[in-house]
Design an enzyme around this catalytic site. Structure first.
Site, mmCIF file in Angstrom:
data_model
loop_
_atom_site.group_PDB
_atom_site.id
_atom_site.type_symbol
_atom_site.label_atom_id
_atom_site.label_comp_id
_atom_site.label_asym_id
_atom_site.label_seq_id
_atom_site.Cartn_x
_atom_site.Cartn_y
_atom_site.Cartn_z
ATOM 1 N N HIS A 158 0.843 -1.204 0.000
ATOM 2 C CA HIS A 158 0.000 0.000 0.000
ATOM 3 C C HIS A 158 0.875 1.249 0.000
ATOM 4 C CE1 HIS A 158 -3.153 -2.814 1.371
ATOM 5 N NE2 HIS A 158 -3.986 -1.949 0.829
ATOM 6 N N LYS A 162 -0.617 4.880 4.545
ATOM 7 C CA LYS A 162 -1.473 3.907 5.262
ATOM 8 C C LYS A 162 -0.977 3.714 6.702
ATOM 9 C CE LYS A 162 -3.871 -0.496 4.808
ATOM 10 N NZ LYS A 162 -5.157 0.112 5.175
HETATM 11 N N1 LIG Z 1 -12.734 -1.335 2.819
HETATM 12 C C1 LIG Z 1 -12.180 -0.832 1.713
HETATM 13 O O1 LIG Z 1 -12.503 -1.217 0.569
HETATM 14 C C2 LIG Z 1 -11.157 0.252 1.856
HETATM 15 C C3 LIG Z 1 -10.833 0.695 3.117
HETATM 16 N N2 LIG Z 1 -10.000 1.747 3.267
HETATM 17 C C4 LIG Z 1 -9.825 2.218 4.643
HETATM 18 O O2 LIG Z 1 -10.547 3.443 4.796
HETATM 19 C C5 LIG Z 1 -9.916 4.242 5.784
HETATM 20 C C6 LIG Z 1 -9.632 5.619 5.221
HETATM 21 O O3 LIG Z 1 -8.671 5.524 4.183
HETATM 22 P P1 LIG Z 1 -8.177 6.823 3.406
HETATM 23 O O4 LIG Z 1 -9.339 7.505 2.763
HETATM 24 O O5 LIG Z 1 -7.030 6.395 2.570
HETATM 25 O O6 LIG Z 1 -7.642 7.707 4.628
HETATM 26 P P2 LIG Z 1 -7.549 9.295 4.757
HETATM 27 O O7 LIG Z 1 -6.655 9.559 5.921
HETATM 28 O O8 LIG Z 1 -7.220 9.899 3.431
HETATM 29 O O9 LIG Z 1 -9.054 9.724 5.116
HETATM 30 C C7 LIG Z 1 -9.645 9.543 6.373
HETATM 31 C C8 LIG Z 1 -10.509 10.776 6.632
HETATM 32 O O10 LIG Z 1 -11.296 10.568 7.807
HETATM 33 C C9 LIG Z 1 -11.345 11.799 8.498
HETATM 34 N N3 LIG Z 1 -11.723 11.583 9.895
HETATM 35 C C10 LIG Z 1 -11.000 11.008 10.876
HETATM 36 N N4 LIG Z 1 -11.682 11.081 12.061
HETATM 37 C C11 LIG Z 1 -12.865 11.688 11.783
HETATM 38 C C12 LIG Z 1 -13.991 12.051 12.577
HETATM 39 N N5 LIG Z 1 -14.044 11.813 13.895
HETATM 40 N N6 LIG Z 1 -15.024 12.693 11.962
HETATM 41 C C13 LIG Z 1 -15.001 12.936 10.637
HETATM 42 N N7 LIG Z 1 -13.947 12.619 9.834
HETATM 43 C C14 LIG Z 1 -12.901 12.004 10.417
HETATM 44 C C15 LIG Z 1 -9.937 12.369 8.343
HETATM 45 O O11 LIG Z 1 -9.906 13.779 8.619
HETATM 46 C C16 LIG Z 1 -9.655 12.031 6.874
HETATM 47 O O12 LIG Z 1 -10.093 13.067 6.019
HETATM 48 C C17 LIG Z 1 -8.676 3.450 6.220
HETATM 49 O O13 LIG Z 1 -8.987 2.706 7.372
HETATM 50 C C18 LIG Z 1 -8.415 2.530 5.043
HETATM 51 O O14 LIG Z 1 -7.695 1.387 5.358
HETATM 52 C C19 LIG Z 1 -9.437 2.399 2.214
HETATM 53 C C20 LIG Z 1 -9.698 1.975 0.949
HETATM 54 C C21 LIG Z 1 -10.576 0.874 0.657
HETATM 55 O O1 LIG Z 2 -5.761 2.087 3.176
HETATM 56 C C1 LIG Z 2 -5.983 1.775 1.979
HETATM 57 O O2 LIG Z 2 -5.640 2.492 1.045
HETATM 58 C C2 LIG Z 2 -6.688 0.512 1.709
HETATM 59 N N1 LIG Z 2 -7.179 -0.132 2.724
HETATM 60 C C3 LIG Z 2 -7.927 -1.334 2.682
HETATM 61 C C4 LIG Z 2 -7.182 -2.403 3.445
HETATM 62 O O3 LIG Z 2 -6.697 -2.116 4.558
HETATM 63 O O4 LIG Z 2 -7.104 -3.531 2.976
HETATM 64 C C5 LIG Z 2 -8.353 -1.735 1.298
HETATM 65 C C6 LIG Z 2 -7.428 -1.353 0.191
HETATM 66 O O5 LIG Z 2 -6.422 -2.305 0.061
HETATM 67 C C7 LIG Z 2 -6.882 0.068 0.321
#
Ligand SMILES: NC(=O)C1=CN([C@@H]2O[C@H](COP(=O)(O)OP(=O)(O)OC[C@H]3O[C@@H](n4cnc5c(N)ncnc54)[C@H](O)[C@@H]3O)[C@@H](O)[C@H]2O)C=CC1
Ligand SMILES: O=C(O)C1=N[C@H](C(=O)O)C[C@H](O)C1
Length: 271
Positions: A158, A162
């Site tokens: 990643h 991350k």
């Molecule tokens: N399940 C899936 O398919 C995927 C999961 N993810 C997960 O999603 C999460 C976010 O990933 P990214 O967007 O890359 O991170 P990022 O850091 O770019 O975005 C997270 C956002 O949440 C906000 N945030 C944090 N606490 C908050 C609160 N109390 N109230 C409102 N907003 C709040 C932050 O200010 C930030 O803008 C991670 O845990 C990542 O692993 C990411 C991509 C795919």
């Molecule tokens: O943090 C990310 O970017 C992603 N998080 C998810 C994970 O923890 O597997 C899904 C994806 O791989 C991107």
């Protein structure tokens, strides 16, 4: 005119938040009705479209989730574990579909979602893409077909922002492999290797995390035996695959009975 479910995106300025705002705004099946960020974030008070450098959307970023949720039928939440727990309680009160993409949640935090799932539909998955959810099914089948002569290693890569490891996807794949073998992942997971570790233990499932640059998300499940190896691989090149999956889950959840669901339910991939 058909009613389009209203959706709130939490963590709207994040990598996934912005992708979700884009995908929902382009959809003819749902409408964006709210955007939430944490208190003190620069974007609070701004139009989400303008803040993203696009056209004004008419949706202002706010830091009061309760106010945002009052307008909605679903929330899509890719934020952080503590925030997700707070949103789960509020979404349950409002009986909203809560789609959770947030990873890095501890077992206790996942357990803490149980009361909310008695009142609302929760769809939670470490990866919302069709490809990865198919890969989990394949991993389970391959693991069931092979014996412990095949060492299982899950290798994930990643971007350098991350914060959690192993990734949520790697853990999903580990669970699937363990299930295929008929063991509990907690008993066989090997997550730390540094120094004189001793030889690999037969039957363990190993995890390796790479962090670098702008890698969106790559996962390999390696089955390695003396004389032969099999690798199952998924490569995400565009966060749109996660956002489209999450939107699909939010729509799928409308009218479903309260409970805890995952993307296998949404995609109808149950064996
Ligand atoms: N399940 C899936 O398919 C995927 C999961 N993810 C997960 O999603 C999460 C976010 O990933 P990214 O967007 O890359 O991170 P990022 O850091 O770019 O975005 C997270 C956002 O949440 C906000 N945030 C944090 N606490 C908050 C609160 N109390 N109230 C409102 N907003 C709040 C932050 O200010 C930030 O803008 C991670 O845990 C990542 O692993 C990411 C991509 C795919
Ligand atoms: O943090 C990310 O970017 C992603 N998080 C998810 C994970 O923890 O597997 C899904 C994806 O791989 C991107």
């Amino acid at each position: 005119m058909t009613h389009k479910p209203g959706i709130v995106v939490t963590g709207a300025s994040g990598r996934m938040g912005q992708m979700l705002v884009r995908i929902i705004s382009e959809s003819d099946k749902a409408q964006l009705v709210g955007a939430v960020e944490r208190t003190g974030h620069d974007w609070v008070g701004q139009d989400i479209g303008t803040a993203m450098g696009a056209r004004a959307s008419g949706v202002t970023v706010i830091d009061d989730p309760l106010e945002a949720f009052a307008q909605a039928q679903a929330i899509i939440d890719f934020t952080a574990p503590e925030a997700t727990l707070e949103f789960a309680a509020l979404a349950a009160q409002a009986r909203l579909v809560h789609v959770i993409g947030t990873t890095g949640m501890s077992d206790a935090q996942i357990e803490a979602l149980t009361p909310a799932a008695r009142h609302a539909v929760i769809v939670r998955a470490g990866n919302m893409s069709l490809g990865v959810n198919l890969l989990t099914q394949l991993t389970r089948k391959v693991a069931a077909a092979l014996d412990e002569d095949f060492d299982i290693e899950i290798i994930e890569a990643h971007h350098h922002h991350k914060v959690d490891a192993p990734s949520g996807t790697a853990l999903m794949l580990g669970e699937a492999a363990a299930e295929g073998r008929g063991v509990a992942l907690a008993d066989v997971a090997d997550r730390r290797r540094d120094g004189i570790t001793g030889a690999r233990e037969r039957g363990n499932i190993g995890f390796v995390a790479i962090r670098g640059g702008d890698i969106v998300g790559e996962h390999d499940v390696l089955f390695a035996a003396p004389g032969e190896r099999i690798t199952l691989r998924h490569v995400a090149t565009d966060r749109g695959v996660f956002a489209r999956g999450a939107l699909r889950a939010a729509l799928w959840g409308q009218g479903k009975p309260p409970g805890a669901y995952d993307m296998v339910d949404v995609l109808g991939l149950n064996d």
